[in-house]
Design an enzyme around this catalytic site. Structure first.
Site, PDB file in Angstrom:
ATOM      1  N   GLY A  90       0.826  -1.206   0.000  1.00  0.00           N
ATOM      2  CA  GLY A  90       0.000   0.000   0.000  1.00  0.00           C
ATOM      3  C   GLY A  90       0.855   1.249   0.000  1.00  0.00           C
ATOM      4  O   GLY A  90       2.090   1.180   0.076  1.00  0.00           O
ATOM      5  N   SER A  91       0.203   2.397  -0.081  1.00  0.00           N
ATOM      6  CA  SER A  91       0.943   3.655  -0.221  1.00  0.00           C
ATOM      7  C   SER A  91       1.759   3.989   1.037  1.00  0.00           C
ATOM      8  O   SER A  91       2.858   4.547   0.931  1.00  0.00           O
ATOM      9  CB  SER A  91      -0.030   4.797  -0.543  1.00  0.00           C
ATOM     10  OG  SER A  91      -1.029   4.873   0.440  1.00  0.00           O
TER      11      SER A  91
ATOM     12  N   ALA B 101      -2.786   0.073   6.990  1.00  0.00           N
ATOM     13  CA  ALA B 101      -4.133  -0.453   7.279  1.00  0.00           C
ATOM     14  C   ALA B 101      -5.169   0.490   6.690  1.00  0.00           C
ATOM     15  O   ALA B 101      -4.885   1.669   6.453  1.00  0.00           O
ATOM     16  CB  ALA B 101      -4.340  -0.591   8.781  1.00  0.00           C
ATOM     17  N   ASP B 102      -6.354  -0.049   6.458  1.00  0.00           N
ATOM     18  CA  ASP B 102      -7.452   0.791   5.975  1.00  0.00           C
ATOM     19  C   ASP B 102      -8.238   1.373   7.145  1.00  0.00           C
ATOM     20  O   ASP B 102      -8.786   2.469   7.040  1.00  0.00           O
ATOM     21  CB  ASP B 102      -8.362  -0.030   5.061  1.00  0.00           C
ATOM     22  CG  ASP B 102      -7.594  -0.537   3.848  1.00  0.00           C
ATOM     23  OD1 ASP B 102      -7.093   0.301   3.089  1.00  0.00           O
ATOM     24  OD2 ASP B 102      -7.461  -1.766   3.684  1.00  0.00           O
TER      25      ASP B 102
ATOM     26  N   GLU C 210      -0.584 -10.570   3.394  1.00  0.00           N
ATOM     27  CA  GLU C 210      -0.295  -9.726   4.565  1.00  0.00           C
ATOM     28  C   GLU C 210      -0.582 -10.475   5.862  1.00  0.00           C
ATOM     29  O   GLU C 210       0.180 -10.384   6.829  1.00  0.00           O
ATOM     30  CB  GLU C 210      -1.142  -8.449   4.511  1.00  0.00           C
ATOM     31  CG  GLU C 210      -0.690  -7.484   3.429  1.00  0.00           C
ATOM     32  CD  GLU C 210      -1.570  -6.259   3.310  1.00  0.00           C
ATOM     33  OE1 GLU C 210      -1.062  -5.221   2.866  1.00  0.00           O
ATOM     34  OE2 GLU C 210      -2.768  -6.324   3.647  1.00  0.00           O
TER      35      GLU C 210
HETATM   36  O1  LIG Z   1      -4.184  -4.650   0.586  1.00  0.00           O
HETATM   37  C1  LIG Z   1      -3.644  -3.616   0.967  1.00  0.00           C
HETATM   38  C2  LIG Z   1      -3.249  -3.346   2.327  1.00  0.00           C
HETATM   39  O2  LIG Z   1      -3.997  -3.965   3.318  1.00  0.00           O
HETATM   40  C3  LIG Z   1      -2.896  -1.895   2.664  1.00  0.00           C
HETATM   41  O3  LIG Z   1      -2.004  -1.970   3.734  1.00  0.00           O
HETATM   42  C4  LIG Z   1      -4.067  -1.043   3.052  1.00  0.00           C
HETATM   43  O4  LIG Z   1      -5.013  -1.055   2.001  1.00  0.00           O
HETATM   44  C5  LIG Z   1      -3.637   0.408   3.358  1.00  0.00           C
HETATM   45  O5  LIG Z   1      -3.109   0.993   2.215  1.00  0.00           O
HETATM   46  P1  LIG Z   1      -2.701   2.512   2.173  1.00  0.00           P
HETATM   47  O6  LIG Z   1      -1.515   2.671   3.026  1.00  0.00           O
HETATM   48  O7  LIG Z   1      -2.423   2.781   0.712  1.00  0.00           O
HETATM   49  O8  LIG Z   1      -3.890   3.306   2.655  1.00  0.00           O
END
Ligand SMILES: O=C[C@H](O)[C@H](O)[C@H](O)COP(=O)(O)O
Length: 232
Positions: free
Chosen positions: A29-30, A85-86, A105
């Site tokens: 993720g970002s 995490a979301d 993950e």
């Molecule tokens: O599948 C993706 C993961 O669980 C990410 O860690 C999660 O979606 C958070 O991503 P971001 O840092 O881009 O918000």
């Protein structure tokens, strides 16, 4: 501080938990990518770590930036996983899988002695569920599995749209060759009960509720960085 700066702040703070010689699970993720960029700088300066990536996307970035990698089969026990995490609640229960990497993950986090979550303040919630819950399913019988998810959720008093995730005009496929159902259940009062019930459905490979896995969450906001602990 804009959103990207907050992610960098959280990632930078997480870096202080990384020690020479560690076997590291590296998230997706970002936010996790900001961590990879900072980690790569430390590796270039001589830090010795080996990473196990949680997605092909993360693996590509690590290779590009020179972070040494091994597979989980080569390195089945890890010291620390750092991942985004979301959603994060006060007990450090998480929703993950917005990027579709939840299965790897969860396997990587389970193989780790410790999991640290890095996120910006927008991810912190009182009760999980505003973010659609990603449920990774086998492509075979996906409509049947969706119905089973709907009925299972209803038994727990939950309802809402359950969509098959699409990307670029076709059904999204995970690194493991599965699909994702995104469930808009809204507030999830008993995440543990939902996780157990979903895991019992034959077509469900894994779901995005991470319960009792993270020990620390590093949260960056406009006012600075705060650390939440699972037992506080
Ligand atoms: O599948 C993706 C993961 O669980 C990410 O860690 C999660 O979606 C958070 O991503 P971001 O840092 O881009 O918000």
């Amino acid at each position: 501080m804009d959103a990207r700066e907050m992610k960098i702040k959280a990632a930078d703070t997480a870096l202080s938990y990384v020690e020479d010689g560690m076997r590291l699970g590296i998230g997706t993720g970002s936010t996790a990518e900001e961590f990879v960029r900072l980690l790569a700088e430390r590796v270039a300066d001589g830090l010795s770590v080996v990473g196990v990536p949680t997605s092909e996307r993360t693996a590509r970035l690590c290779v590009e930036l020179g972070v040494p990698l091994m597979s989980l089969d080569e390195l089945p026990e890890l010291d620390l996983t750092i991942d985004g995490a979301d959603e994060v609640d006060g007990k450090l229960s998480l929703i993950k899988g917005g990027g579709g990497a939840l299965l790897r993950e969860k396997i990587v986090a389970s193989a780790s002695s410790r999991m640290i979550v890095i996120a910006d303040e927008s991810k912190v919630v009182e009760t999980l569920g505003a973010f659609k819950l990603p449920i990774e399913v086998n492509p075979f019988g996906i409509v049947t599995t969706r119905l089973a998810v709907e009925r299972t959720a209803a038994r727990l008093g939950l309802s809402g749209a359950i969509e098959i995730r699409r990307s670029g005009g076709s059904v999204f496929t995970t690194d493991g060759g599965h699909h994702i159902l995104d469930a808009s259940f809204g507030r999830i009062p008993d995440a543990e009960a939902l996780a157990t019930a979903l895991n019992a459905i034959p077509g469900v490979v894994e779901q995005g509720l991470f319960i009792n896995m993270a020990s620390i969450a590093i949260i960056a906001g406009a006012a600075g960085v705060r650390t939440l602990k699972a037992d506080s």
